[in-house]
Design an enzyme around this catalytic site. Structure first.
Site, mmCIF file in Angstrom:
data_model
loop_
_atom_site.group_PDB
_atom_site.id
_atom_site.type_symbol
_atom_site.label_atom_id
_atom_site.label_comp_id
_atom_site.label_asym_id
_atom_site.label_seq_id
_atom_site.Cartn_x
_atom_site.Cartn_y
_atom_site.Cartn_z
ATOM 1 N N HIS A 290 0.710 -1.336 0.136
ATOM 2 C CA HIS A 290 -0.106 0.036 -0.067
ATOM 3 C C HIS A 290 0.804 1.106 0.083
ATOM 4 C CE1 HIS A 290 -3.419 -2.670 1.289
ATOM 5 N NE2 HIS A 290 -2.453 -3.225 1.944
ATOM 6 N N GLU B 139 9.764 7.763 -16.413
ATOM 7 C CA GLU B 139 8.225 8.242 -16.783
ATOM 8 C C GLU B 139 7.777 7.888 -18.198
ATOM 9 O OE1 GLU B 139 7.363 12.409 -15.003
ATOM 10 O OE2 GLU B 139 9.247 12.412 -15.629
#
Ligand code: ARG
Length: 466
Positions: free
Chosen positions: A159, A299
């Site tokens: 998480h 990216e």
């Protein structure tokens, strides 16, 4: 209207296709990169025709020579491609016929339908090999990074919250597992491609006495024992584009893996983490903010995955609901396939380069991995070893966490008396659970992040990639 009838199929037509139709329907601007495979296929087909007596040896030799010279020109960039001739197959055929009269016999018992199916299968075998090698190179770069930083421990996350400590190498090996599965998938795609469709003709074979096994052998469509592998249904052979989908799917999944690895790197290189520094040559600056060093390569690795998934989707949509057998729609298969190949190849190269230049900040990693909260589970397991059921142990440590929070101290900052108020089964040695080295050493089972297992994985990967 374009003048003159089309040489390969123009017999029944009075005039040529409209200029607009030529521009609309041509594929040579894209499929010309199949030329080496097309020429290999034609040479094998000519050899087969000679073998069964449909070409003389002299004719076959002349065709081979002509095809070799055409390939030389293509490689040199001097070959004249024309959209008037639609695709790579007709461009080469017409150039050959101009040079070698016997080439008029080359299309005997062959259609562009089984021809393009053959070209594609040869391409897939080649492309899978290239990508497998590039992925192996990326894995080697990641392995080298793990070797350079074999002592580093970082928090592992769930998480995106700190969870439990792991060796950085263990995290990097997780990436390598992903990439290695991609390599296996590509090997499977190559194996599926290894069946020869030549001889399927347009869709229903031929009345001529050809030898499909001969052509398959000549093109390397053989099993491990050298036995030829032939597609078993002429209609399926020309209509099937499963390999395009399978190849694009393997690339799309590799893209997903690149994107997840890239995201880890983007996080690690942020000021918030600062576990790692990306190589400058693969970052860019901001035109406005002078301090910025942006992780653009990572990216783009993340972004390209969308494109790779799009290619897969395009191919699925293209083939859905098409009646058997060949339909011209199928010509649209090549752009997504080639794009998936090119982009996956680039991504693998970039990942290798980024991993190759990655610098790890040991201090920042040590500080983060030193967070005692990472060993809360170990403390619960300490109780388990003293006979406490895990649910109770989990609850007890949870209460200790709350107590520590209330007191404004870290978990090991509590006293033994504090711990006993939470659960009297805590012994005087409860704080040994917070010995990070010991905690890692205890994770000794297969697949776990303990030092003995990590050492085994180093050995395994070195052997696998060596
Ligand atoms: N350029 C075509 C393609 O890639 C080759 C097959 C053409 N076949 C045909 N019947 N028009 O699909």
């Amino acid at each position: 209207m374009a003048k003159s009838s089309q040489a390969t199929w123009g017999g029944r037509f009075g005039a040529g296709p409209a200029e607009l139709m030529l521009r609309f329907s041509e594929s040579v601007s894209i499929d010309r990169r199949l030329a080496p495979f097309d020429i290999a296929g034609s040479k094998a087909h000519a050899a087969m025709l000679a073998h069964v007596g449909l070409l003389t040896r002299a004719e076959k030799n002349a065709i081979h020579k002509g095809l070799d010279s055409i390939l030389e020109e293509i490689v040199a960039g001097t070959f004249k491609w024309s959209i008037r001739l639609e695709d790579v197959h007709m461009n080469i055929e017409q150039a050959l016929t101009k040079r070698v009269p016997a080439a008029a016999k080359l299309p005997t018992a062959r259609s562009r339908n089984d021809q393009v199916a053959t070209d594609l299968r040869l391409f897939f075998k080649f492309a899978c090999g290239v990508l497998r090698e590039k992925l192996a190179a990326a894995e080697r770069a990641v392995l080298a990074c793990a070797s350079r930083n074999s002592e580093i421990v970082i928090p592992g996350y769930t998480h995106l919250q700190r969870a439990q400590p792991v060796f950085l190498a263990h995290h990097l090996f997780a990436w390598m597992e992903m990439l290695e599965r991609d390599r296996i998938r590509l090997a499977e795609v190559a194996a599926h491609a290894n069946w020869c469709p030549l001889g399927s003709g347009a869709l229903a074979g031929t009345t001529l006495p050809i030898d499909r096994e001969f052509a398959a052998r000549a093109l390397g469509f053989v099993d491990a024992r050298g036995r030829p592998q032939l597609t078993q249904n002429s209609m399926d052979a020309v209509a099937d584009r499963d390999l395009c989908v399978e190849f694009a799917a393997a690339c799309a999944l590799a893209g997903v893996h690149f994107s997840r690895i890239a995201e880890d790197l983007i996080l690690w290189s942020s000021a918030e983490f600062r576990f790692a520094d990306l190589p400058e040559a693969f970052c860019t600056g901001s035109s406005l903010m002078p301090q910025k060093k942006n992780p653009d390569a990572c990216e783009l690795l993340r972004g390209k995955s969308g494109r790779l998934q799009g290619n897969l989707q395009a191919l699925l949509t293209l083939t859905k609901g098409l009646p058997l057998t060949y339909n011209r729609d199928l010509q649209e298969d090549k752009a997504p396939v080639f794009d998936s190949f090119d982009q996956t190849a680039l991504c693998a190269d970039v990942l290798a380069a980024v991993a190759g230049g990655l610098r790890i900040y040991p201090l920042r990693c040590a500080v983060a991995a030193g967070d005692p909260a990472l060993l809360a589970t170990d403390l619960a397991e300490y109780l388990v070893l003293r006979g406490v059921p895990f649910r109770e142990a989990h609850h007890a440590v949870g209460r200790a966490v709350a107590l520590a929070e209330g007191k404004g101290v870290s978990l090991p900052g509590l006293t033994t008396a504090d711990m006993r108020t939470v659960d009297r089964r805590f012994g005087a040695d409860w704080a040994t659970a917070f010995d990070l080295k010991r905690a890692l050493q205890s994770r000794r089972g297969p697949g776990m992040p303990g030092p003995a297992q990590v050492a085994r994985q180093f050995a395994r990967w070195k052997k696998l990639l060596g």
